[in-house]
Design an enzyme around this catalytic site. Structure first.
Site, short mmCIF file in Angstrom:
data_model
loop_
_atom_site.label_atom_id
_atom_site.label_comp_id
_atom_site.label_asym_id
_atom_site.label_seq_id
_atom_site.Cartn_x
_atom_site.Cartn_y
_atom_site.Cartn_z
N ILE A 25 0.83 -1.21 0.00
CA ILE A 25 0.00 0.00 0.00
C ILE A 25 0.87 1.26 0.00
O ILE A 25 0.59 2.22 -0.72
CB ILE A 25 -0.92 -0.01 1.24
CG1 ILE A 25 -2.04 -1.05 1.08
CG2 ILE A 25 -1.50 1.38 1.51
CD1 ILE A 25 -2.92 -1.22 2.31
N ASP A 70 14.68 2.20 10.84
CA ASP A 70 13.62 1.43 11.51
C ASP A 70 12.75 2.43 12.27
O ASP A 70 13.26 3.19 13.10
CB ASP A 70 14.28 0.42 12.47
CG ASP A 70 13.28 -0.57 13.05
OD1 ASP A 70 12.11 -0.20 13.28
OD2 ASP A 70 13.67 -1.72 13.30
N LYS A 130 7.08 12.71 15.41
CA LYS A 130 8.04 13.54 16.17
C LYS A 130 9.18 14.01 15.27
O LYS A 130 9.54 15.18 15.28
CB LYS A 130 8.67 12.70 17.30
CG LYS A 130 7.82 12.51 18.52
CD LYS A 130 7.73 13.73 19.39
CE LYS A 130 8.93 13.86 20.31
NZ LYS A 130 8.72 15.01 21.25
N SER A 147 -4.16 3.57 9.12
CA SER A 147 -4.83 2.86 10.20
C SER A 147 -5.40 1.54 9.65
O SER A 147 -4.87 0.98 8.69
CB SER A 147 -5.94 3.78 10.77
OG SER A 147 -6.61 3.16 11.82
N LYS A 165 -3.61 0.10 16.27
CA LYS A 165 -4.27 0.99 15.30
C LYS A 165 -5.23 1.97 15.99
O LYS A 165 -5.36 3.11 15.56
CB LYS A 165 -5.01 0.16 14.24
CG LYS A 165 -4.09 -0.70 13.35
CD LYS A 165 -3.19 0.12 12.44
CE LYS A 165 -2.46 -0.76 11.41
NZ LYS A 165 -1.56 0.00 10.53
N ILE A 194 -6.77 -5.10 0.50
CA ILE A 194 -6.13 -4.58 -0.72
C ILE A 194 -5.38 -5.70 -1.44
O ILE A 194 -4.50 -6.34 -0.85
CB ILE A 194 -5.17 -3.40 -0.39
CG1 ILE A 194 -5.93 -2.29 0.37
CG2 ILE A 194 -4.54 -2.85 -1.66
CD1 ILE A 194 -7.10 -1.68 -0.36
#
Ligand code: HXC
Length: 273
Positions: A25, A70, A130, A147, A165, A194
């Site tokens: 995605i 990461d 952040k 999400s 989530k 998907i």
């Protein structure tokens, strides 16, 4: 990508930073944003995978920067954003899409299994936001979190994902409130099932696929372009007043809390002629 009709120019002059951008995605989002004119940084754990994906995006003639980091490592993410700014310019679009998933009932799930998904999905989204903040403030940009339907309800074998989530969507809404006055928008997309993605491989099998499609009101799997187009819209000026929103792009599948009832209703109810 050849079937895609890009909204040429919609994201001209923008720099997009996409976590988990090496496949699935998130790579679909990267390609759609590239087709709309944005420069693209794709971030993931494995540089070789990112470089291969970058080659596919370069077909659109845009600048692409593969950057290995990461999402669980805040310092690495901060470094990735600094390098992206130096290479492509100041980031104005962020997609926090990196995720991990596997099926497990809670009784079989170890502390570390639960924590690993929360670390990748939720802590990883926090770290991404952040690390992006200073640049988003400068560009008055936007952040999109990927999400899942698991944010909305309980899902069997998915406690770790549901917890992560749901946390992401609450983080997203809080950022909309805290960063709105700084000109930054914050939204989530909930993808449905998907086609061709790692998530589909992990959450379904060839045997269960027809049943899964039956639970989608649109009666088809989504494509990565369905999600990519929505992400282009949400990060464009067309969505300039949309913040704090959770956008399901799922063919109606997240209406499926009553999915089995709806399926059974089709079987037993014979309308009066
Ligand atoms: C039970 C499992 C498990 C499984 C791993 N664990 N797989 N527990 N069932 N199938 C446990 C391990 O035993 C270990 O706990 C802990 O999780 C960490 O495992 P590692 O393999 O060491 O972690 P890591 O290498 O960091 O890999 C993370 C991962 C992996 C999530 C486990 O699958 C991964 O990297 N996935 C990335 C790609 C991915 O999942 N994409 C799909 C996203 S789909 P112990 O106790 O043994 O130490 C998605 C869609 C959501 O998010 C919604 C769709 C509708």
């Amino acid at each position: 990508m050849s079937e895609l009709k890009p909204q040429t120019g919609m994201l001209e002059g923008q720099v997009a930073f996409i976590t988990g951008g090496g496949s699935g995605i998130n790579l679909g989002i990267a390609k759609n944003m590239a087709a709309a004119g944005a420069k693209i940084a794709i971030c993931g754990r494995t540089f070789e995978k990112l470089e291969k994906a970058a080659e596919e995006i370069r077909e659109h003639g845009v600048d692409v920067f593969p950057v290995a980091a990461d999402v669980r490592d805040l310092e690495a993410m901060e470094k990735a954003f600094v390098e992206t700014k130096a290479t492509l310019g100041t980031v104005s679009i962020v997609v926090a899409g990196a995720a991990g998933n596997f099926m497990s009932k809670v009784e079989d799930l170890s502390y570390n299994g639960f924590k690993t998904v929360v670390d990748i999905d939720l802590i990883g989204s926090f770290n991404t936001a952040k690390a992006a903040h200073e640049q988003l403030k400068e560009t008055k940009g936007s952040i999109i979190f990927i999400s899942a339907g698991q944010s909305l309800d309980g899902y069997s074998h998915q406690a770790h994902v549901c917890a992560a989530k749901a946390g992401i969507d609450k983080l997203m809404k809080t950022l909309a409130i805290e960063w709105g006055p700084q000109g930054i928008r914050s939204n989530s997309i909930i993808p449905g099932p998907i086609d061709g993605t790692e998530g589909m491989k992990r959450l379904s099998s060839p045997e269960t696929l027809p049943m899964l499609i039956q639970s989608v009101p649109a009666r088809r799997l989504g494509s990565v372009n369905d999600i990519g187009q929505a992400a282009v819209f949400l990060s464009s000026n067309l969505a300039g007043y949309i913040t704090g929103a959770v956008l399901p792009v799922c063919g109606g599948q997240t209406l499926g809390g009553s999915g089995l009832f709806n399926f059974a209703a089709d079987q037993f109810h014979k309308p009066a002629k």
